[in-house]
Design an enzyme around this catalytic site. Structure first.
Site, short mmCIF file in Angstrom:
data_model
loop_
_atom_site.label_atom_id
_atom_site.label_comp_id
_atom_site.label_asym_id
_atom_site.label_seq_id
_atom_site.Cartn_x
_atom_site.Cartn_y
_atom_site.Cartn_z
N GLU A 117 11.43 2.40 4.72
CA GLU A 117 11.13 3.80 5.03
C GLU A 117 11.03 4.65 3.77
O GLU A 117 10.65 5.82 3.82
CB GLU A 117 12.21 4.39 5.94
CG GLU A 117 12.20 3.84 7.35
CD GLU A 117 10.85 4.03 8.05
OE1 GLU A 117 10.23 5.08 7.88
OE2 GLU A 117 10.44 3.10 8.76
N ARG A 155 -8.62 -0.33 -17.74
CA ARG A 155 -10.06 -0.37 -18.00
C ARG A 155 -10.53 0.80 -18.87
O ARG A 155 -11.63 0.76 -19.41
CB ARG A 155 -10.86 -0.46 -16.69
CG ARG A 155 -10.88 0.75 -15.83
CD ARG A 155 -11.42 0.40 -14.46
NE ARG A 155 -12.77 -0.17 -14.49
CZ ARG A 155 -13.88 0.51 -14.74
NH1 ARG A 155 -13.83 1.81 -14.98
NH2 ARG A 155 -15.06 -0.08 -14.73
N1 SAM Z 1 8.24 6.52 5.53
C1 SAM Z 1 7.27 6.75 4.51
C2 SAM Z 1 6.35 7.87 4.92
O1 SAM Z 1 6.01 7.95 6.09
O2 SAM Z 1 5.92 8.65 4.04
C3 SAM Z 1 6.42 5.52 4.25
C4 SAM Z 1 7.12 4.45 3.54
S1 SAM Z 1 6.05 3.12 3.15
C5 SAM Z 1 6.15 2.11 4.56
C6 SAM Z 1 6.91 2.21 1.91
C7 SAM Z 1 6.51 2.53 0.50
O3 SAM Z 1 5.12 2.30 0.30
C8 SAM Z 1 6.73 3.94 0.04
O4 SAM Z 1 8.07 4.17 -0.32
C9 SAM Z 1 5.79 4.02 -1.16
O5 SAM Z 1 6.40 3.49 -2.33
C10 SAM Z 1 4.65 3.14 -0.73
N2 SAM Z 1 3.51 3.89 -0.21
C11 SAM Z 1 3.15 4.02 1.08
N3 SAM Z 1 2.06 4.76 1.20
C12 SAM Z 1 1.70 5.13 -0.04
C13 SAM Z 1 0.65 5.93 -0.56
N4 SAM Z 1 -0.25 6.51 0.22
N5 SAM Z 1 0.58 6.09 -1.89
C14 SAM Z 1 1.49 5.53 -2.72
N6 SAM Z 1 2.52 4.76 -2.27
C15 SAM Z 1 2.63 4.57 -0.96
#
Ligand code: SAM
Length: 249
Positions: A117, A155
């Site tokens: 999460e 790059r």
């Molecule tokens: N509960 C969070 C929310 O709804 O915003 C999502 C957590 S996601 C399942 C797990 C991890 O994926 C995050 O902590 C982040 O590091 C990464 N992540 C998910 N979406 C991302 C995005 N759009 N850009 C960058 N990192 C992302």
């Protein structure tokens, strides 16, 4: 420059770091990437790095202490000044060309890949200096976002692309016009029922350049009109460009 990546899945980075045009930048350490396995700082026999959320609800939350210990180790290994600490997160600033240029000309950073999460907010508040998002969607983890940043940074390094002119004509390049790239064609001259545009076969350099410029304008006006406005505001469009735009190429 050096990037330290904190992740629960360091094995995801192997093929990425050893493939494609950016491989040499990583292997020569022009862009040094050091991977840190957060699991090494987990608690107890099972090296636990996550726990249930206070207040209830689904999923697990990455605990502050393993993250903090791993970050301390990465920062100590770099020596020198405290580096930027980047957390990939949907809550971050959406990554764009100018931010990539900033990272590409900096000293590097520690990149933190979230999972589950997300992270205990107390760690974020205490240790994270930048939050970066790839866009308005949710990934399972920050690793793909870290690779996107590393690839875009690598790059841009001198000598990484065989032909330095490639950067110059790429989309979003503010030194050119900040517009989207034009379409590209290669052999065969006819593919199924589609020929290559005549002008590209003409050998007329000036006409080819004009055609490419018109295509950049057309595609940008169609897909990202705000980039046309920005180019205009920055004085990057001349009278011929404006005429081309009016013609709705
Ligand atoms: N509960 C969070 C929310 O709804 O915003 C999502 C957590 S996601 C399942 C797990 C991890 O994926 C995050 O902590 C982040 O590091 C990464 N992540 C998910 N979406 C991302 C995005 N759009 N850009 C960058 N990192 C992302």
């Amino acid at each position: 420059m050096r990037f330290d990546v904190i992740t629960l899945f360091p094995e995801l980075f192997g093929p990425f770091l050893s493939s494609g045009v950016t491989r040499r930048a990583f292997e020569s350490k022009q862009v040094e990437v050091v991977l840190w396995n957060l699991r090494d700082h987990g608690e107890g026999k099972y090296r636990r790095v996550d726990d249930r959320p206070f207040g209830g609800g689904p999923g697990m939350v990455m605990m502050a202490e393993p993250l903090s210990a791993c970050l301390d180790q990465a920062v100590a290994a770099r020596g020198g000044q405290a580096p930027p600490v980047v957390l990939f997160s949907p809550a971050g600033d959406v990554l764009g060309h100018s931010a990539v240029q900033g990272w590409a000309s900096g000293e590097g950073a520690v990149l933190i890949c979230g999972r589950y999460e997300g992270l205990d907010q107390r760690f974020v508040d205490a240790r994270v200096t930048h939050q970066v998002s790839l866009g308005d969607f949710v990934l399972s983890g920050g690793e793909i976002a870290a690779m996107a940043l590393l690839d875009a940074v690598a790059r841009l390094q001198p000598g990484v692309l065989a032909d330095p002119a490639s950067h110059a004509q790429d989309s979003f390049n503010p030194e050119l016009d900040g517009l989207l790239d034009c379409p590209h064609y290669t052999r065969p001259e006819h593919w199924r029922d589609q020929p290559v545009p005549d002008v590209l076969m003409s050998g007329h350099h000036a006409q080819v350049e004009r055609w490419r410029r018109d295509q950049r304008l057309r595609i940008t006006a169609q897909h990202r009109p705000e980039l046309i406005d920005a180019a205009r505001a920055a004085g990057r469009l001349d009278a011929t460009d404006e005429k081309s735009l009016l013609k709705k190429l």
